[in-house]
Design an enzyme around this catalytic site. Structure first.
Site, PDB file in Angstrom:
ATOM      1  N   CYS A 342       0.793  -1.327   0.019  1.00  0.00           N
ATOM      2  CA  CYS A 342      -0.004  -0.085  -0.056  1.00  0.00           C
ATOM      3  C   CYS A 342       0.855   1.131  -0.173  1.00  0.00           C
ATOM      4  CB  CYS A 342      -1.012  -0.008   1.028  1.00  0.00           C
ATOM      5  SG  CYS A 342       0.105  -0.410   2.560  1.00  0.00           S
ATOM      6  N   TYR A 371      21.597  -8.451  -2.549  1.00  0.00           N
ATOM      7  CA  TYR A 371      20.960  -7.463  -1.989  1.00  0.00           C
ATOM      8  C   TYR A 371      19.449  -7.531  -2.247  1.00  0.00           C
ATOM      9  CZ  TYR A 371      25.790  -5.768  -1.089  1.00  0.00           C
ATOM     10  OH  TYR A 371      27.207  -5.704  -0.809  1.00  0.00           O
TER      11      TYR A 371
HETATM   12  N1  LLP Z   1      32.993  -4.698   2.510  1.00  0.00           N
HETATM   13  C1  LLP Z   1      32.365  -3.907   3.192  1.00  0.00           C
HETATM   14  C2  LLP Z   1      32.802  -3.292   4.593  1.00  0.00           C
HETATM   15  C3  LLP Z   1      31.011  -3.427   2.903  1.00  0.00           C
HETATM   16  O1  LLP Z   1      30.433  -2.530   3.672  1.00  0.00           O
HETATM   17  C4  LLP Z   1      30.199  -4.071   1.712  1.00  0.00           C
HETATM   18  C5  LLP Z   1      28.929  -3.338   1.173  1.00  0.00           C
HETATM   19  C6  LLP Z   1      31.270  -4.875   0.908  1.00  0.00           C
HETATM   20  C7  LLP Z   1      32.482  -5.259   1.231  1.00  0.00           C
HETATM   21  C8  LLP Z   1      30.441  -5.561  -0.529  1.00  0.00           C
HETATM   22  O2  LLP Z   1      30.266  -4.559  -1.406  1.00  0.00           O
HETATM   23  P1  LLP Z   1      29.958  -4.977  -2.754  1.00  0.00           P
HETATM   24  O3  LLP Z   1      31.159  -5.918  -3.348  1.00  0.00           O
HETATM   25  O4  LLP Z   1      28.578  -6.038  -2.815  1.00  0.00           O
HETATM   26  O5  LLP Z   1      29.690  -3.754  -3.655  1.00  0.00           O
HETATM   27  N2  LLP Z   1      22.313  -2.583  -0.310  1.00  0.00           N
HETATM   28  C9  LLP Z   1      23.244  -1.868  -1.253  1.00  0.00           C
HETATM   29  C10 LLP Z   1      24.635  -2.352  -1.475  1.00  0.00           C
HETATM   30  C11 LLP Z   1      25.169  -1.912   0.325  1.00  0.00           C
HETATM   31  C12 LLP Z   1      26.513  -2.311   0.117  1.00  0.00           C
HETATM   32  C13 LLP Z   1      27.175  -2.361   1.656  1.00  0.00           C
HETATM   33  N3  LLP Z   1      28.413  -2.731   1.752  1.00  0.00           N
HETATM   34  C14 LLP Z   1      22.590  -2.153  -2.762  1.00  0.00           C
HETATM   35  O6  LLP Z   1      21.408  -3.037  -3.073  1.00  0.00           O
HETATM   36  O7  LLP Z   1      22.998  -1.730  -3.713  1.00  0.00           O
END
Ligand code: LLP
Length: 421
Positions: A342, A371
């Site tokens: 909603c 995610y």
């Molecule tokens: N290391 C740390 C300390 C992090 O905070 C993160 C992601 C990663 C590694 C991994 O990052 P990646 O390789 O996945 O970019 N919910 C958001 C993304 C948040 C990311 C948080 N930290 C989305 O849906 O795009």
């Protein structure tokens, strides 16, 4: 590269027609491809071949035990941000000495749990936290291995909500203060300085920010060397972007080149924390069309998955391709794909060119392996959806769909509601 492909106008995951899975488990559901996950991990490690490294999959992107187990079996390490992720990691078989722990808000319970488990290192994000970890380690009569997460003030040029390496962000300690942090850490009896860490953001689609961050960290490491502080691990975090639509992120080779360009110390172990790049394109969300509705201003495709199942479009205005599971017509429409919640923010796509679908048709929301499920909720008392994994011509439910009973589990009615007043 992923394993969601059409054969005779039918979308398959590896060698299983997705229609078959939908019949068996109902909709909506997340679907992960074993071959894609494995391939992504192997390609990632191959890009750093010959380098003294530890790849720590960033659990937060997708914590399903089957996904974790797959990576653990391949020898991967784990990047965690909570006690819950540590619990899952250990359950899935990750070795504690391959686990790194980041995050600005580690609680006492979580610190103790990680100390007792014997993880590789804590990535510490404030002076307060450093002192506190020292105290917890003293209580447990142990030494806490730490890296300081530095904030290199680099613009990752990504969505502001997922940008973490700028001074205005809550993450890490700025470069100048980090030197003080290291001096303090080396004076604390129950702290053992082992590393240096940064993570500048997520969905980064250029190599330059990684290069800039590395340059800053190298300069800091040289300064620390001068002060007699030795660093064994250089943790460059995660953040490499993927293609959702028209993005052109650096290839794994280009990314590795940016990171390795300035690395010349063979004794230093490089740690990487990839999340999205390993799992993002290895998963889809399958949803069924409930209704079509031609409004005055818009054409709506109403589906059975909502913002509680996939939050990214609502939260970041994120683009996810939406494909028909069975291609039946070449006819295209322009429509908003919306869910049953909603709120007007409950959409999966806005003004999208898409197949002219009808009630009952299945849609695949692409690139939702990262995610996706992990950010889902029970908002509007909607049970969380199922998760399924395919390997070759087999599929298995790896998390069963919640039911109404699950929704009220743990809730109790206080006695004072029973006195009739
Ligand atoms: N290391 C740390 C300390 C992090 O905070 C993160 C992601 C990663 C590694 C991994 O990052 P990646 O390789 O996945 O970019 N919910 C958001 C993304 C948040 C990311 C948080 N930290 C989305 O849906 O795009």
């Amino acid at each position: 590269m992923h394993h969601f492909t059409y054969k005779d106008n039918q979308l398959y995951c590896e060698n299983v027609p997705i229609v078959e899975i939908a019949e068996a488990v109902g909709t909506p559901f997340y679907l992960y491809s074993f071959a894609t996950l494995k391939r992504h991990y192997l390609a990632f490690t191959a890009a750093f071949e010959g380098v003294n490294k530890l790849v720590c999959y960033s659990a937060k992107a997708n914590t399903n035990l089957a996904v974790l187990k797959l990576f653990a079996t391949l020898g991967c390490g784990l990047d965690i941000v909570s006690g819950g992720e540590l619990y899952r990691g250990i359950k899935a078989g990750f070795l504690p000495r391959k686990i790194v722990y980041s995050g600005v808000g580690k609680s006492d319970h979580e610190i103790d749990y990680a100390l007792e488990t014997g993880i590789l290192m804590f990535n510490v994000e404030s002076f307060d936290e450093l002192e506190h970890i020292n105290l917890r380690a003293l209580r447990l009569k142990t030494q806490a291995p730490v890296a300081i997460r530095v904030n290199p003030d680099v613009d990752p040029k990504t969505h502001p909500y997922i940008s973490t390496g700028l001074q205005k962000n809550k993450f890490g300690i700025d470069m100048q203060a980090a030197i003080e942090g290291y001096k303090m850490a080396s004076r604390l009896d129950n702290i053992k300085v082992v590393g240096i860490d940064c993570h500048i953001g997520s969905q980064i689609t250029e190599a330059e920010p990684f290069d800039n961050a590395l340059k800053s960290l190298k300069a800091l490491m040289n300064e620390l060397k001068r002060l007699g502080i030795t660093i064994r691990y250089l943790d460059m975090g995660g953040g490499l972007g993927i293609t959702y639509g028209s993005e052109t992120p650096p290839s794994l080779g280009e990314y590795a080149k940016a990171i390795l360009a300035d690395l010349d110390d063979p004794d230093l172990q490089l740690i990487l924390e990839p999340g999205r790049v390993l799992v993002g394109n290895a998963g889809i969300l399958v949803s069924r069309v409930l209704y079509r509705k031609l409004g005055v201003a818009k054409d709506f495709v109403i589906v059975d998955a909502g913002m509680n199942d996939l939050l990214r479009p609502t939260l970041y205005n994120a683009y996810h391709a939406i494909e028909p599971v069975e291609k039946s017509t070449e006819n295209l429409i322009v429509a908003d794909v919306v869910g049953p919640i909603c709120e007007s923010a409950d959409f999966l796509a806005i003004e999208r060119n898409m197949a002219n679908v009808k009630r009952g048709d299945l849609l695949a929301v692409m690139s939702t392996g990262a995610y996706g499920y992990v950010m889902s909720s029970n908002y509007c008392s909607r049970p969380r959806v199922a998760e399924v994994m395919v390997r070759d011509d087999q599929f298995e439910v790896v998390k069963k769909r919640e039911n109404y009973k699950d929704l009220v589990t743990g809730e109790t009615l206080p006695a004072f509601l029973n006195d009739g007043r």
